[in-house]
Design a protein around this motif. Structure first.
Motif, PDB file in Angstrom:
ATOM      1  N   THR A  43       0.724  -1.176  -0.060  1.00  0.00           N
ATOM      2  CA  THR A  43      -0.112   0.038  -0.163  1.00  0.00           C
ATOM      3  C   THR A  43       0.785   1.369   0.074  1.00  0.00           C
ATOM      4  O   THR A  43       0.270   2.468  -0.213  1.00  0.00           O
ATOM      5  CB  THR A  43      -0.988  -0.250   1.322  1.00  0.00           C
ATOM      6  OG1 THR A  43      -0.103  -0.292   2.263  1.00  0.00           O
ATOM      7  CG2 THR A  43      -1.887  -1.001   1.172  1.00  0.00           C
ATOM      8  N   TRP A  59      -6.956  -2.263  -0.815  1.00  0.00           N
ATOM      9  CA  TRP A  59      -8.032  -3.314  -0.903  1.00  0.00           C
ATOM     10  C   TRP A  59      -8.015  -3.919   0.574  1.00  0.00           C
ATOM     11  O   TRP A  59      -9.333  -4.382   0.681  1.00  0.00           O
ATOM     12  CB  TRP A  59      -7.433  -4.714  -1.722  1.00  0.00           C
ATOM     13  CG  TRP A  59      -6.196  -5.160  -0.996  1.00  0.00           C
ATOM     14  CD1 TRP A  59      -4.764  -4.898  -0.878  1.00  0.00           C
ATOM     15  CD2 TRP A  59      -6.127  -6.471  -0.293  1.00  0.00           C
ATOM     16  NE1 TRP A  59      -4.058  -5.722  -0.393  1.00  0.00           N
ATOM     17  CE2 TRP A  59      -4.856  -6.676   0.328  1.00  0.00           C
ATOM     18  CE3 TRP A  59      -7.023  -7.279   0.376  1.00  0.00           C
ATOM     19  CZ2 TRP A  59      -4.624  -7.752   1.191  1.00  0.00           C
ATOM     20  CZ3 TRP A  59      -6.864  -8.420   0.892  1.00  0.00           C
ATOM     21  CH2 TRP A  59      -5.636  -8.798   1.518  1.00  0.00           C
ATOM     22  N   THR A  60      -7.292  -3.648   1.595  1.00  0.00           N
ATOM     23  CA  THR A  60      -7.874  -4.109   2.879  1.00  0.00           C
ATOM     24  C   THR A  60      -8.651  -3.026   3.487  1.00  0.00           C
ATOM     25  O   THR A  60      -9.822  -3.264   4.118  1.00  0.00           O
ATOM     26  CB  THR A  60      -6.638  -4.195   3.894  1.00  0.00           C
ATOM     27  OG1 THR A  60      -5.578  -3.197   3.517  1.00  0.00           O
ATOM     28  CG2 THR A  60      -5.962  -5.607   3.643  1.00  0.00           C
ATOM     29  N   TYR A 193       5.081 -16.763   0.911  1.00  0.00           N
ATOM     30  CA  TYR A 193       3.955 -16.092   1.798  1.00  0.00           C
ATOM     31  C   TYR A 193       3.575 -17.069   2.901  1.00  0.00           C
ATOM     32  O   TYR A 193       3.842 -18.585   2.900  1.00  0.00           O
ATOM     33  CB  TYR A 193       2.355 -16.100   1.045  1.00  0.00           C
ATOM     34  CG  TYR A 193       2.572 -15.024   0.162  1.00  0.00           C
ATOM     35  CD1 TYR A 193       1.639 -13.799   0.410  1.00  0.00           C
ATOM     36  CD2 TYR A 193       3.161 -14.857  -1.080  1.00  0.00           C
ATOM     37  CE1 TYR A 193       1.636 -12.896  -0.389  1.00  0.00           C
ATOM     38  CE2 TYR A 193       3.182 -13.587  -1.833  1.00  0.00           C
ATOM     39  CZ  TYR A 193       2.069 -12.868  -1.419  1.00  0.00           C
ATOM     40  OH  TYR A 193       2.131 -11.566  -2.091  1.00  0.00           O
ATOM     41  N   PRO A 194       3.306 -16.396   4.086  1.00  0.00           N
ATOM     42  CA  PRO A 194       3.246 -17.034   5.283  1.00  0.00           C
ATOM     43  C   PRO A 194       1.864 -17.839   5.252  1.00  0.00           C
ATOM     44  O   PRO A 194       0.835 -17.443   4.415  1.00  0.00           O
ATOM     45  CB  PRO A 194       3.204 -16.146   6.374  1.00  0.00           C
ATOM     46  CG  PRO A 194       2.572 -14.966   5.598  1.00  0.00           C
ATOM     47  CD  PRO A 194       2.964 -14.869   4.094  1.00  0.00           C
ATOM     48  N   GLU A 196      -1.812 -18.499   6.005  1.00  0.00           N
ATOM     49  CA  GLU A 196      -2.887 -17.777   6.786  1.00  0.00           C
ATOM     50  C   GLU A 196      -3.909 -18.617   7.472  1.00  0.00           C
ATOM     51  O   GLU A 196      -5.110 -18.479   7.353  1.00  0.00           O
ATOM     52  CB  GLU A 196      -3.480 -16.607   5.687  1.00  0.00           C
ATOM     53  CG  GLU A 196      -2.602 -15.608   5.342  1.00  0.00           C
ATOM     54  CD  GLU A 196      -3.305 -14.635   4.349  1.00  0.00           C
ATOM     55  OE1 GLU A 196      -2.538 -13.495   4.061  1.00  0.00           O
ATOM     56  OE2 GLU A 196      -4.269 -14.988   3.837  1.00  0.00           O
ATOM     57  N   ARG A 250      -6.887 -18.557  -1.963  1.00  0.00           N
ATOM     58  CA  ARG A 250      -6.760 -18.738  -0.615  1.00  0.00           C
ATOM     59  C   ARG A 250      -7.950 -17.728   0.314  1.00  0.00           C
ATOM     60  O   ARG A 250      -8.206 -18.208   1.189  1.00  0.00           O
ATOM     61  CB  ARG A 250      -5.181 -18.435  -0.380  1.00  0.00           C
ATOM     62  CG  ARG A 250      -4.862 -18.336   1.167  1.00  0.00           C
ATOM     63  CD  ARG A 250      -3.435 -17.971   1.448  1.00  0.00           C
ATOM     64  NE  ARG A 250      -3.312 -16.688   0.797  1.00  0.00           N
ATOM     65  CZ  ARG A 250      -2.297 -15.697   0.880  1.00  0.00           C
ATOM     66  NH1 ARG A 250      -1.286 -16.134   1.836  1.00  0.00           N
ATOM     67  NH2 ARG A 250      -2.429 -14.656   0.296  1.00  0.00           N
TER      68      ARG A 250
ATOM     69  N   ASP B 120      -2.546  -1.346   8.766  1.00  0.00           N
ATOM     70  CA  ASP B 120      -3.192  -1.010   7.492  1.00  0.00           C
ATOM     71  C   ASP B 120      -2.431  -2.176   6.444  1.00  0.00           C
ATOM     72  O   ASP B 120      -2.600  -1.728   5.137  1.00  0.00           O
ATOM     73  CB  ASP B 120      -2.548   0.323   7.206  1.00  0.00           C
ATOM     74  CG  ASP B 120      -3.296   1.279   8.003  1.00  0.00           C
ATOM     75  OD1 ASP B 120      -4.402   0.736   8.737  1.00  0.00           O
ATOM     76  OD2 ASP B 120      -2.841   2.434   8.394  1.00  0.00           O
ATOM     77  N   ILE B 121      -2.135  -3.150   6.873  1.00  0.00           N
ATOM     78  CA  ILE B 121      -1.312  -3.827   5.782  1.00  0.00           C
ATOM     79  C   ILE B 121      -2.070  -5.361   5.668  1.00  0.00           C
ATOM     80  O   ILE B 121      -2.431  -5.733   6.918  1.00  0.00           O
ATOM     81  CB  ILE B 121       0.404  -4.171   6.154  1.00  0.00           C
ATOM     82  CG1 ILE B 121       0.573  -4.525   7.564  1.00  0.00           C
ATOM     83  CG2 ILE B 121       1.146  -3.019   5.474  1.00  0.00           C
ATOM     84  CD1 ILE B 121       1.949  -4.833   7.808  1.00  0.00           C
ATOM     85  N   SER B 122      -1.855  -6.033   4.781  1.00  0.00           N
ATOM     86  CA  SER B 122      -2.446  -7.226   4.566  1.00  0.00           C
ATOM     87  C   SER B 122      -1.567  -8.249   5.538  1.00  0.00           C
ATOM     88  O   SER B 122      -0.736  -7.990   6.036  1.00  0.00           O
ATOM     89  CB  SER B 122      -2.312  -7.843   3.354  1.00  0.00           C
ATOM     90  OG  SER B 122      -1.027  -8.126   2.923  1.00  0.00           O
ATOM     91  N   MET B 123      -2.363  -9.501   5.920  1.00  0.00           N
ATOM     92  CA  MET B 123      -1.808 -10.418   6.940  1.00  0.00           C
ATOM     93  C   MET B 123      -0.519 -10.965   6.173  1.00  0.00           C
ATOM     94  O   MET B 123       0.658 -11.136   6.861  1.00  0.00           O
ATOM     95  CB  MET B 123      -2.785 -11.585   7.106  1.00  0.00           C
ATOM     96  CG  MET B 123      -2.152 -12.444   8.166  1.00  0.00           C
ATOM     97  SD  MET B 123      -3.195 -13.788   8.372  1.00  0.00           S
ATOM     98  CE  MET B 123      -4.603 -13.096   9.201  1.00  0.00           C
ATOM     99  N   GLY B 124      -0.527 -11.146   4.702  1.00  0.00           N
ATOM    100  CA  GLY B 124       0.655 -11.857   3.992  1.00  0.00           C
ATOM    101  C   GLY B 124       1.547 -10.657   4.088  1.00  0.00           C
ATOM    102  O   GLY B 124       2.944 -11.041   4.373  1.00  0.00           O
ATOM    103  N   LYS B 125       1.532  -9.500   3.827  1.00  0.00           N
ATOM    104  CA  LYS B 125       2.338  -8.499   3.879  1.00  0.00           C
ATOM    105  C   LYS B 125       3.162  -8.465   5.323  1.00  0.00           C
ATOM    106  O   LYS B 125       4.195  -8.172   5.239  1.00  0.00           O
ATOM    107  CB  LYS B 125       1.891  -7.173   3.578  1.00  0.00           C
ATOM    108  CG  LYS B 125       2.881  -5.911   3.048  1.00  0.00           C
ATOM    109  CD  LYS B 125       3.386  -6.233   1.745  1.00  0.00           C
ATOM    110  CE  LYS B 125       4.452  -5.410   1.297  1.00  0.00           C
ATOM    111  NZ  LYS B 125       5.266  -6.097   0.212  1.00  0.00           N
ATOM    112  N   MET B 127       3.122 -10.478   7.622  1.00  0.00           N
ATOM    113  CA  MET B 127       3.926 -11.858   8.030  1.00  0.00           C
ATOM    114  C   MET B 127       5.248 -11.824   7.264  1.00  0.00           C
ATOM    115  O   MET B 127       6.500 -12.081   8.004  1.00  0.00           O
ATOM    116  CB  MET B 127       3.266 -13.036   7.784  1.00  0.00           C
ATOM    117  CG  MET B 127       2.012 -12.990   8.463  1.00  0.00           C
ATOM    118  SD  MET B 127       1.985 -13.502  10.259  1.00  0.00           S
ATOM    119  CE  MET B 127       2.423 -15.028  10.212  1.00  0.00           C
TER     120      MET B 127
END
Lengths: 293, 166
Positions: A43, A59-60, A193-194, A196, A250, B120-125, B127
């Motif tokens: 972002t 998007w979030t 990617y972790p 989720e 996912r 404000d960041i995605s979970m993926g970002k 992590m």
């Protein structure tokens, strides 16, 4: 301009009007009937420099309900469109990082509210930057447009868990767009990617494995041509364009990219995105799971 | 801000003053713009995989160089040109922690990612960025152990795993 439009027309897409080139966008930077919308995974990217006149959709923060796992409602969507200066007549052109992954996701959410005057800029940020086109850090401001969104349509383009279960049981066409490793249960999340939080690996029974990235040319993020896409989805995987198809990944973002490919570039009759995707399916009690290739 | 080692607290305190998300983004970008890649005397491409930060889609790499005075100098590379957040974090970690003893650096918590970037960041970002902090923790722990053991040899961390039988 005609040559610019032809560049997309000759690629053999079912709905070429859903895609515009970087050159077309460049020529339309001052067109007030068009609003450029950037949507990225990172972002901070928009703030670091964006297309002149482009607005940002996070998007979030902008598209998701802040409390429960769902998308915003019509009131919040209207407020968002007000902030972006978009009216029902405005054509929005989405673009972003990671081969337009998030741009397609934003477009899919916009369609839930019936805003179908929407296009994707082929190649996204990567192609624009590779071509040395201008970026700015100036953030445009617009007066509220008075947008009045209708209720969200969760039927046409969206699929829910129980619908997917019934669909899979009836041997409906499913496309798993995650990596082959996620599909086969070698891993619970995409590489780099972790996890989720899925308790079980594998895929929905009967789903075909077509990783979303196969639809793009990696060197510039542009979409492959219609014949190339048909070879992958129709000839290789045996998906029938005249039958309904549901895509998942996912959390429903990668599959929004495939939703765009199947619906607009290949012209499948009905395409839905299962946004609950594997984080819901792989955590649900009692749902059927298939493993292996 | 005393929970953070070294000068890390200063950066996080500065960010805490930026209540407006746009101001905060500008501040983070100003950090990212100061990013300097790992110097060639420490590492050259192709970077060894041992230095790759796991689960980071920005393709970050991390190094720690133990100095003669017993402090650690941190270095980073970010291969993904869109990895602006990773670059910002790398600069904050470098400026906040380089020059401290490794044992002190090892106390940094991955939770600082949320202090810096908020929710404000995605979970993926999030992590992926937390994985950068964990990589720094690993580097610092290895360097601290090497210091404690008085072991000689390469002063660059993380060290490759020792071969069996050696």
């Amino acid at each position: 301009m005609e040559a610019v439009l032809k560049e997309i027309d000759v690629r053999g897409y079912a709905h070429p009007e859903a895609l515009v080139t970087t050159e077309w966008v460049h020529q339309n930077l001052n067109n007030t009937a068009i609003r450029l919308i950037e949507s990225n995974e990172d972002t901070l990217l928009y703030a670091s420099g964006h297309l002149p006149g482009a607005v940002h959709v996070d998007w979030t923060a902008d598209l998701n309900d802040p409390i429960r796992r769902d998308y915003i409602g019509p009131e919040a969507f209207s407020a968002l469109m007000d902030r972006l200066g978009v009216t029902p007549e405005t054509t929005v052109v989405f673009y972003g990082d990671r081969n337009n992954w998030w741009a397609c996701y934003a477009m899919w959410v916009f369609e839930l509210f019936g805003h179908t005057r929407a296009r994707i800029m082929d190649g996204g940020r990567l192609k624009w930057q590779k071509e040395g086109r201008p970026l700015t850090r100036e953030v445009p401001r617009f007066t509220a447009s008075g947008y009045n969104a209708p209720g969200r349509d969760d039927h046409t383009n969206r699929a829910f868990r129980d619908e997917v279960l019934a669909f899979a049981s009836a041997h409906g066409q499913l496309v798993d767009v995650r990596s082959p490793e996620e599909y086969s249960d070698q891993r619970l999340h995409m590489a780099d990617y972790p996890n989720e939080g899925a308790l079980r690996g594998g895929h929905i029974p009967g789903a075909k494995s077509v990783p979303w990235g196969r639809a793009v040319n990696p060197e510039d993020g542009s979409f492959k041509s219609g014949p190339e896409l048909r070879r992958i989805y129709v000839e290789e995987q045996g998906l029938l364009p005249n039958r309904e198809v549901i895509a998942y990944c996912r959390i429903g973002e990668r599959s929004a990219h495939t939703w765009f490919v199947l619906k607009y570039l290949l012209g499948f009759d009905r395409v839905r995105n299962y946004d609950g995707s594997w984080t819901e399916w792989g955590n649900s009690v009692g749902l059927p799971i298939e493993k292996g290739q | 801000m005393s929970d953070y080692p070294g000068r890390l607290g200063e950066a996080i305190e500065t960010l805490s003053f930026a209540a407006d998300p746009a101001d905060r983004a500008d501040l983070l970008l100003s950090f990212a713009n100061r990013f300097r890649e790992v110097p060639p005397e420490v590492a050259r491409r192709p970077f060894p995989e041992i230095h790759r930060v796991p689960a980071c889609e920005s393709e970050a790499f991390a190094w720690g160089v133990l100095q003669d005075d017993g402090t650690l100098a941190l270095h980073f590379a970010v291969e993904n040109p869109s990895g602006v957040s990773a670059k910002a974090l790398a600069v904050i970690l470098d400026r906040g922690l380089s020059g401290l003893p490794p044992s002190e650096i090892a106390t940094v918590s991955p939770d600082i990612v949320y202090d810096i970037f908020r929710r404000d960041i995605s979970m993926g970002k999030g992590m992926g960025l937390m994985s950068m902090v964990r990589a720094v923790q690993t580097i610092a722990r290895q360097a601290a152990e090497a210091e404690a053991d008085g072991s000689q040899g390469a002063r660059i961390f993380p060290r490759p795993p020792e071969r069996p039988g050696r």
